[in-house]
Design a protein around this motif. Structure first.
Motif, PDB file in Angstrom:
ATOM      1  N   ALA B  89       0.824  -1.212   0.000  1.00 35.46           N
ATOM      2  CA  ALA B  89       0.000   0.000   0.000  1.00 35.46           C
ATOM      3  C   ALA B  89       0.853   1.255   0.000  1.00 35.46           C
ATOM      4  O   ALA B  89       0.480   2.269  -0.594  1.00 35.46           O
ATOM      5  N   GLU B  90       1.990   1.200   0.669  1.00 38.09           N
ATOM      6  CA  GLU B  90       2.767   2.426   0.762  1.00 38.09           C
ATOM      7  C   GLU B  90       3.404   2.799  -0.557  1.00 38.09           C
ATOM      8  O   GLU B  90       3.520   3.977  -0.900  1.00 38.09           O
ATOM      9  N   GLU B 238      12.658  -1.891   8.798  1.00 38.94           N
ATOM     10  CA  GLU B 238      11.588  -2.360   7.915  1.00 38.94           C
ATOM     11  C   GLU B 238      10.784  -1.190   7.424  1.00 38.94           C
ATOM     12  O   GLU B 238      10.337  -1.157   6.297  1.00 38.94           O
ATOM     13  N   GLU B 239      10.621  -0.231   8.256  1.00 35.94           N
ATOM     14  CA  GLU B 239       9.807   0.912   7.890  1.00 35.94           C
ATOM     15  C   GLU B 239      10.481   1.728   6.816  1.00 35.94           C
ATOM     16  O   GLU B 239       9.850   2.379   6.025  1.00 35.94           O
ATOM     17  N   ASP B 240      11.768   1.656   6.802  1.00 40.57           N
ATOM     18  CA  ASP B 240      12.497   2.629   6.001  1.00 40.57           C
ATOM     19  C   ASP B 240      12.177   2.645   4.532  1.00 40.57           C
ATOM     20  O   ASP B 240      11.767   3.659   4.017  1.00 40.57           O
ATOM     21  N   SER B 241      12.373   1.497   3.885  1.00 33.68           N
ATOM     22  CA  SER B 241      12.343   1.592   2.430  1.00 33.68           C
ATOM     23  C   SER B 241      11.000   1.967   1.854  1.00 33.68           C
ATOM     24  O   SER B 241      10.907   2.876   1.056  1.00 33.68           O
ATOM     25  N   ALA B 387       7.768  -4.881  -1.246  1.00 33.13           N
ATOM     26  CA  ALA B 387       7.746  -3.509  -0.742  1.00 33.13           C
ATOM     27  C   ALA B 387       8.929  -3.393   0.195  1.00 33.13           C
ATOM     28  O   ALA B 387       9.249  -4.330   0.902  1.00 33.13           O
ATOM     29  N   GLY B 388       9.560  -2.263   0.177  1.00 32.38           N
ATOM     30  CA  GLY B 388      10.642  -2.058   1.126  1.00 32.38           C
ATOM     31  C   GLY B 388      11.739  -3.065   0.928  1.00 32.38           C
ATOM     32  O   GLY B 388      12.274  -3.234  -0.151  1.00 32.38           O
ATOM     33  N   SER B 389      12.060  -3.776   1.967  1.00 31.33           N
ATOM     34  CA  SER B 389      13.159  -4.721   1.852  1.00 31.33           C
ATOM     35  C   SER B 389      12.653  -6.135   1.674  1.00 31.33           C
ATOM     36  O   SER B 389      13.421  -7.083   1.755  1.00 31.33           O
ATOM     37  N   ARG B 390      11.372  -6.295   1.438  1.00 26.67           N
ATOM     38  CA  ARG B 390      10.847  -7.637   1.237  1.00 26.67           C
ATOM     39  C   ARG B 390      11.026  -8.012  -0.219  1.00 26.67           C
ATOM     40  O   ARG B 390      10.321  -7.517  -1.081  1.00 26.67           O
TER      41      ARG B 390
END
Lengths: 378, 514
Positions: B89-90, B238-241, B387-390
């Motif tokens: 979503a982000e 985790e929040e970062d990317s 998303a992010g680092s996933r």
């Protein structure tokens, strides 16, 4: 040592590259029927916008000039669609292991967003004008709006025929990409006049509604997929509704122009704009929902019913203990990718299980499958 | 994500609350200001202020979009429909904001061009200055709030733990110090047996949760292989990317608004200082408007009360260039905004297009996998970023028989983990009896449907049977095929890259991606 001369094919002078590249794009556009239609409609719109611009400069009407700018803005949406249709045909490479096929979904989504923004903008203009009704020059309004209506009708005719003309050997309809609906927008601005602080007002209304839905690039399958029919109907409906909304919009503009001309109902203009904006907003929502679903890696709606049965069948295979972590998502229209993990007995026949599972899911319509086999420690 | 709804640890709720709190705060402020601007515009009957207030409204919408995205992205649990959770979503929120910003830029461009052809003076510059300064203050406050997550910056510098002592892969979120070696083998094992972040819930009854009571963020930690050491760090990292993308979108929006306020204030100040207005009563001559071939109606209205265009004025209205200052500044602002928005647009679009993440070198991964014993060939290697680092990877690996596969499976997973790809699905393929050695054909048909959509899709499709339909496309692409035989990893999207006909060594890896 004699130097070997190597004909270096990889190097080409830059200018030639650009020309070849562009002509390559043109060929790619003209090869596909739907993008051909799209291209011709884009040309039509562009020429209409240019004509309006020139007429506005010649007659010194700021309203017409700004309206032509709005039309150019719309043409960028068409251009985005065309670009996506070219891009999605490119081959996959290192960075894009799946190829560029998702470009059409993204283009549909971006177009939907642009449309929502346009609707918001029209609505705000309508509110502004409702609060301070300007003087609308309606003598220029009617011919322009009628022209726009005609362009709209052309769009309906062209794209309703060519849009979903492909039928298969298996004779079933394919779902269209979202791209299809995403560009099927059209809007007619009710007249917008600006009144600035100096109370200088001018008004114009441009009634160009252009509805176009262009077909898409979708996959050809060799055999029928029963799961497909549901989604295609939905998208077709969406496209059709969109075009109908556009036509209604341009009709509304014509009506408001007539009202203003004959009865002097100035309030008709802003109300018309607001209604049109609402219509556009409402019609774009299903499209957005679908493309958001695809981009969020959602389980394909057309597979939702079939999947639990598939899971059951897989679990009934001999040697399979359980099934974990199923993920199914849409890459682009009609292309589904799935991953899952199976826990199997130590003495199970892995190859047989794999091929059976592949068959089961192929029948459901998922061709690209990644099945991980975890052997249970006994 | 930063923890679920319930507090997990000291770092759990704090960081997402931080983001949400900031967004909510800014949202409240902006909405309040919007209301104030609308009221002022009605009082002073200034249409420019009304249109400016709509810009504020679009800002409010951007913030709402970001908030919704943050809210959704917290739901990392898999649901029946969204098996990956709502984590993307982000990224979507960032894309939506970037697109809105671009559309806004176009609108401003249109308005600026209109003002070029028809300049108008500002009435009541003092009021405009006051409102402009108020808006500027609010926007500066917003900039400070979101600068923390701003362009390229990130407030957390600590270990990112997906290394198991081997290699440190730093995602683009920024520099981080070396993580502690962590419990490599155990972490790997945990990851293998635990359900990953995306698969936490078993609400559909099909997947069994191995670690039944493991909550989202604990699985988060395990995914990153650094369980228990830095719970705070992991969540914030985790929040970062992906959250960073979202916040960047908001930041850019607020930045654009701040620029707009600056322009309004500067313009109004200069106008107030330098403009020589027409007095309310008495004849006046406005050379700026006269010189342009405007209609008479326009003219007479700009001259204020009861003026005719031909009347010679006693007072001459102020320097004309002031009237053009506004559009010029707007154009500059549009250029700045577009320039800063483009990277965000590109980045979020690339994620949504399922690109291989930049930090991963597919070739080296491929060669590493192939050098393992027991691995004969690799097909359909796809790596993409959720998303992010996933990062999620899938592949078909061809092995001679099931027992070698079991031996090699663990090593394969380890290699993926070293690259930072924690969610992998490896499908084993076993060579059929009597098949040729080595250069594997895909045993199970890997032919993708998208081959037909692509230019010259089946040129090297050695595995599946050729389809007739694709040949129709080949004509249009023949030009393209000849031109670019290069097979280097090319990032430029403008060059359609041709598949590696010449390079048969790599052919087997990519053949079935066609």
């Amino acid at each position: 040592m004699l130097p070997l001369s190597i004909k270096d094919d990889e190097y080409k002078p830059p200018r030639l590259n650009l020309l070849r590249k562009v002509s390559g794009w043109f060929r790619s556009i003209l090869a596909d029927k739907t993008s051909r239609n799209l291209f011709s409609f884009l040309c039509l719109n562009l020429s209409f916008a240019f004509v309006e611009l020139l007429y506005g400069i010649w007659s010194n009407s700021l309203g017409l000039i700004s309206d032509s700018f709005h039309m150019f803005f719309d043409c960028t949406a068409l251009l985005a669609g065309l670009a996506a249709s070219v891009i999605s045909k490119w081959r996959s490479n290192d960075a894009f292991s799946y190829g560029y096929v998702r470009a059409e979904v993204l283009a549909g989504f971006v177009n939907g967003l642009f449309l929502i923004f346009t609707a918001f903008f029209i609505f705000s203009e309508g509110v502004e004008r409702a609060l301070e009704p300007p003087d609308v020059h309606h003598e220029r309004l009617l011919p322009v709006s009628i022209l726009g209506f005609i362009v709209n009708l052309i769009g309906i005719f062209v794209f309703q025929h060519g849009g979903h003309g492909h039928s298969h050997g298996a004779g079933h309809e394919h779902s269209h990409s979202l791209f299809n609906g995403g560009l099927g927008h059209g809007h007619s601005h009710g007249g917008h006049g600006h009144s600035h602080e100096q109370k200088h007002t001018h008004g114009h209304s441009h009634g160009h509604g252009h509805g176009h839905s262009h077909g898409q690039d979708y996959c050809h399958d060799d055999h029928s997929l029963e799961a497909v029919a549901g989604s295609s109907k939905q998208i077709l409906q969406g496209v059709f509704l969109h075009i109908v909304a556009d036509t209604l919009g341009s009709i509304g503009v014509i009506i408001s122009a007539i009202l203003m001309q004959n009865y002097g109902l100035m309030i008709a203009d802003p109300i018309c704009s607001m209604l049109i904006a609402l219509l556009i907003g409402v019609s774009i929502v299903p499209l957005l929902k679908e493309s958001i679903g695809i981009l969020m890696q959602r389980t394909p709606p057309s597979l939702e019913n079939a999947l639990p049965q598939c899971y059951q069948r897989v679990q009934q295979l001999q040697g399979v203990y359980s099934l974990h972590d199923p993920h199914f998502w849409t890459l682009c229209t009609d292309v589904y990718i799935g991953t899952l993990k199976l826990l199997v007995a130590p003495d199970a026949d892995g190859r047989w299980i794999l091929s059976q599972t592949h068959n089961i899911f192929t029948q459901a319509g998922v061709r690209q499958l990644y099945i991980q086999i975890d052997v249970a420690a006994m | 994500m930063c923890g679920g709804m319930a507090a997990r640890g000291p770092g759990g709720p704090r960081c997402w609350q931080n983001r949400r709190a900031r967004l909510l705060c800014m949202l409240a402020l902006t909405f309040l200001f919007f209301v104030v601007e609308v009221a002022v515009s009605r009082v002073t009957s200034s249409l420019a202020m009304l249109s400016d207030s709509f810009h504020m409204l679009s800002d409010v919408m951007a913030l709402v979009v970001a908030l919704v995205a943050v809210r959704f992205a917290q739901r990392t649990r898999a649901t029946k429909k969204n098996t990956f959770g709502w984590v993307r979503a982000e990224v979507m929120g960032a894309l939506v904001n970037a697109v809105f910003l671009t559309a806004l830029c176009f609108t401003i461009l249109l308005e600026a061009i209109e003002r070029f052809t028809e300049p108008h003076e500002i009435q009541q510059p003092l009021v405009v200055i006051a409102v402009g300064v108020a808006g500027l203050i609010i926007n500066l406050l917003g900039l400070c709030l979101f600068n923390h997550h701003g362009v390229g910056g990130h407030g957390h510098a600590h270990g990112h733990g997906h290394s198991h002592g081997a290699r440190q892969q730093h995602p683009r979120a920024g520099p981080k110090p070396e993580p502690p070696p962590g419990d490599g083998e155990a972490a790997l094992h945990r990851e293998e047996t635990s359900t990953l972040v995306e698969n936490c819930s078993s609400s559909n009854g099909v997947s069994q949760e191995k670690l039944g009571d493991m909550k989202d963020d604990m699985a988060d930690l395990q995914v990153n292989g650094n369980a228990g050491h830095y719970p705070l760090d992991e969540e914030e990292v985790e929040e970062d990317s992906s959250a960073q993308l979202n916040m960047r979108g908001v930041f850019l929006h607020v930045f654009g608004d701040a620029l707009g306020s600056v322009i309004v204030v500067v313009n109004a100040l200069l106008f107030y200082g330098l403009w020589n207005p027409c007095p309310e009563d008495g004849p006046c001559f406005n050379p700026c408007i006269n010189n342009h071939c405007m209609e008479n109606a326009t003219l007479s209205q700009t001259l204020g009360r009861a003026n005719k265009s031909e009347q010679e004025g006693i007072t001459v209205a102020g320097p004309c260039w002031l009237l053009y200052l506004d559009p010029v500044l707007c154009l500059i602002m549009v250029c700045i905004l577009l320039y800063t928005t483009y990277p965000l647009l590109r980045e979020s679009a690339l994620i949504l297009l399922q690109t291989v993440p930049k930090q991963i070198d597919v070739h080296s991964l491929n060669s590493k996998l192939r050098t393992l014993e027991g691995v004969e060939a690799i097909h359909e290697l796809h790596i993409w970023q959720l998303a992010g680092s996933r990062i999620i990877g899938t592949a078909h690996i061809k092995c001679p028989d099931p027992s070698t596969y079991m031996m090699v499976a663990k090593r394969i997973k380890e290699i993926f983990h070293d690259e930072g790809i924690h969610a992998t699905t490896i499908q084993p393929e076993f060579a059929s009896v009597g098949s040729e050695s080595g250069r594997g054909k895909c045993e199970l048909p890997c032919r993708t449907q998208c081959a037909l959509k692509q230019c010259c899709g089946t040129a090297e499709d050695s595995t599946a049977k050729k389809t007739e339909k694709s040949s129709s496309l080949s004509i249009s692409c023949s030009e393209v095929v000849i031109e670019f035989p290069k097979t280097r990893r090319t990032k430029s999207e403008s060059i359609p890259s041709v598949k590696l006909e010449a390079n048969t060594d790599q052919n087997e890896q990519f053949e079935s991606s066609l």
